[in-house]
Design a protein around this motif. Structure first.
Motif, PDB file in Angstrom:
ATOM      1  N   THR A   1      -7.140   1.052  -2.784  1.00  0.00           N
ATOM      2  CA  THR A   1      -7.289   2.462  -3.119  1.00  0.00           C
ATOM      3  C   THR A   1      -6.049   2.985  -3.830  1.00  0.00           C
ATOM      4  OG1 THR A   1      -8.742   2.839  -1.223  1.00  0.00           O
ATOM      5  CG2 THR A   1      -7.682   4.771  -2.176  1.00  0.00           C
ATOM      6  N   ALA A   2      -4.854   2.608  -3.318  1.00  0.00           N
ATOM      7  CA  ALA A   2      -3.607   3.105  -3.891  1.00  0.00           C
ATOM      8  C   ALA A   2      -3.361   2.535  -5.280  1.00  0.00           C
ATOM      9  CB  ALA A   2      -2.443   2.772  -2.960  1.00  0.00           C
TER      10      ALA A   2
ATOM     11  N   GLU B   1      -5.366  -2.213   5.963  1.00  0.00           N
ATOM     12  CA  GLU B   1      -4.287  -2.327   4.992  1.00  0.00           C
ATOM     13  C   GLU B   1      -4.810  -2.752   3.628  1.00  0.00           C
ATOM     14  OE1 GLU B   1      -0.494  -3.453   7.860  1.00  0.00           O
ATOM     15  OE2 GLU B   1      -1.513  -5.050   6.736  1.00  0.00           O
TER      16      GLU B   1
ATOM     17  N   ASN C   1      -7.793  -2.185   2.348  1.00  0.00           N
ATOM     18  CA  ASN C   1      -8.459  -1.016   1.756  1.00  0.00           C
ATOM     19  C   ASN C   1      -7.440  -0.018   1.209  1.00  0.00           C
ATOM     20  OD1 ASN C   1     -10.967  -2.041   2.381  1.00  0.00           O
ATOM     21  ND2 ASN C   1     -11.238  -0.796   4.221  1.00  0.00           N
ATOM     22  N   ARG C   2      -6.379   0.230   1.989  1.00  0.00           N
ATOM     23  CA  ARG C   2      -5.331   1.143   1.530  1.00  0.00           C
ATOM     24  C   ARG C   2      -4.707   0.662   0.229  1.00  0.00           C
ATOM     25  NH1 ARG C   2      -0.583   1.470   5.299  1.00  0.00           N
ATOM     26  NH2 ARG C   2       0.252   2.800   3.633  1.00  0.00           N
TER      27      ARG C   2
ATOM     28  N   GLU D   1       1.127   4.223  -2.789  1.00  0.00           N
ATOM     29  CA  GLU D   1       0.871   5.591  -2.330  1.00  0.00           C
ATOM     30  C   GLU D   1       2.023   6.521  -2.702  1.00  0.00           C
ATOM     31  OE1 GLU D   1      -1.943   4.418   1.534  1.00  0.00           O
ATOM     32  OE2 GLU D   1       0.191   4.839   1.797  1.00  0.00           O
TER      33      GLU D   1
ATOM     34  N   ALA E   1       0.838  -1.203   0.000  1.00  0.00           N
ATOM     35  CA  ALA E   1       0.000   0.000   0.000  1.00  0.00           C
ATOM     36  C   ALA E   1       0.870   1.249   0.000  1.00  0.00           C
ATOM     37  CB  ALA E   1      -0.930  -0.011   1.209  1.00  0.00           C
TER      38      ALA E   1
END
Length: 229
Positions: free
Chosen positions: A165-166, A159, A161-162, A63, A59
């Motif tokens: 999303t990333a 984690e 979800n992160r 990011e 993640a």
């Protein structure tokens, strides 16, 4: 050991780790994927196929816009060459076959290899459909975690979800995420596409029958997208 993901001209089915089992089972299910989706799938090498990739570190990597590693970011351990600050372990790289890892001797080769694979990953934005497979069901992952001081290998909802999303943000599109785990490793997450396998007795490859069944079930259903925002 050959661990590769799969793709067709329209669809990519790609491992995001966290170990080699995801890509191994994609490769051994090419006929299932081709039959379910009605398009010929072939083996495709991708960046994370043979790496140990903690979800939180992945993640953070995306990011940071998925930079390529530099020499000073690759540490010799613990256990295997490790990409800091992301905690990604190279168990099968910076070496020739079973030789001990030699980062300096192989850094140029690995930078070339992974630079190409990083660009190839970015090109997934142009596929009509992208499905990522994330699993922690590799039996020897527990031993690898101890050897490399990874800590817990259980999934964590925050984690996961992160990461989704990333990755979606990096590719500029919504992707699909197929998550595979064991009863004692899923961490209680409520991911809509979580499959919990029954433990098998393989060292790392996994149960081919269970994996083929989960691929068949998933791709027989209507197209669905990531729940990450």
């Amino acid at each position: 050991m050959e661990v590769v993901s799969a793709g067709s001209s329209h669809t990519a089915i790609i491992s995001l780790g966290m170990s080699c089992q995801s890509s191994r089972q994609i490769r051994t299910s090419l006929d299932v994927l081709s039959g379910a989706l009605g398009e010929p799938f072939e083996r495709e090498r991708h960046f994370f196929d043979g790496l140990i990739t903690p979800v939180g570190g992945m993640a953070a990597l995306f990011e940071d816009d998925f930079p390529l590693f530099t020499r000073d970011q690759i540490e010799p351990g613990p256990g295997h060459p490790t990409w800091l600050p992301y905690g990604i372990r190279f168990l099968h790289h910076f070496r020739v076959e079973d030789e001990d890892a030699d980062i300096d001797a192989h850094i140029d080769e690995e930078l070339s290899r992974f630079g190409y694979l990083r660009d190839k990953f970015a090109d997934l934005a142009n596929r009509r459909r992208v499905v990522f497979v994330i699993s922690n069901s590799q039996n020897n992952l527990t031993e690898v975690a101890v050897e490399t001081e990874m800590g817990s290998i259980a999934f964590h909802a925050g984690e996961m979800n992160r990461l989704q999303t990333a990755v979606d943000r990096f590719l500029g599109r919504a992707c699909e995420y197929l998550v595979v785990s064991y009863p004692d490793r899923h961490g209680g997450i409520t991911h809509p596409e979580l499959t919990v396998l029954q433990p098998d007795h393989s060292e790392w490859t996994g149960d081919k029958a269970q994996w083929r069944a989960l691929f068949q079930d998933y791709f027989d259903r209507p197209h669905r997208l990531s729940f990450a925002v």
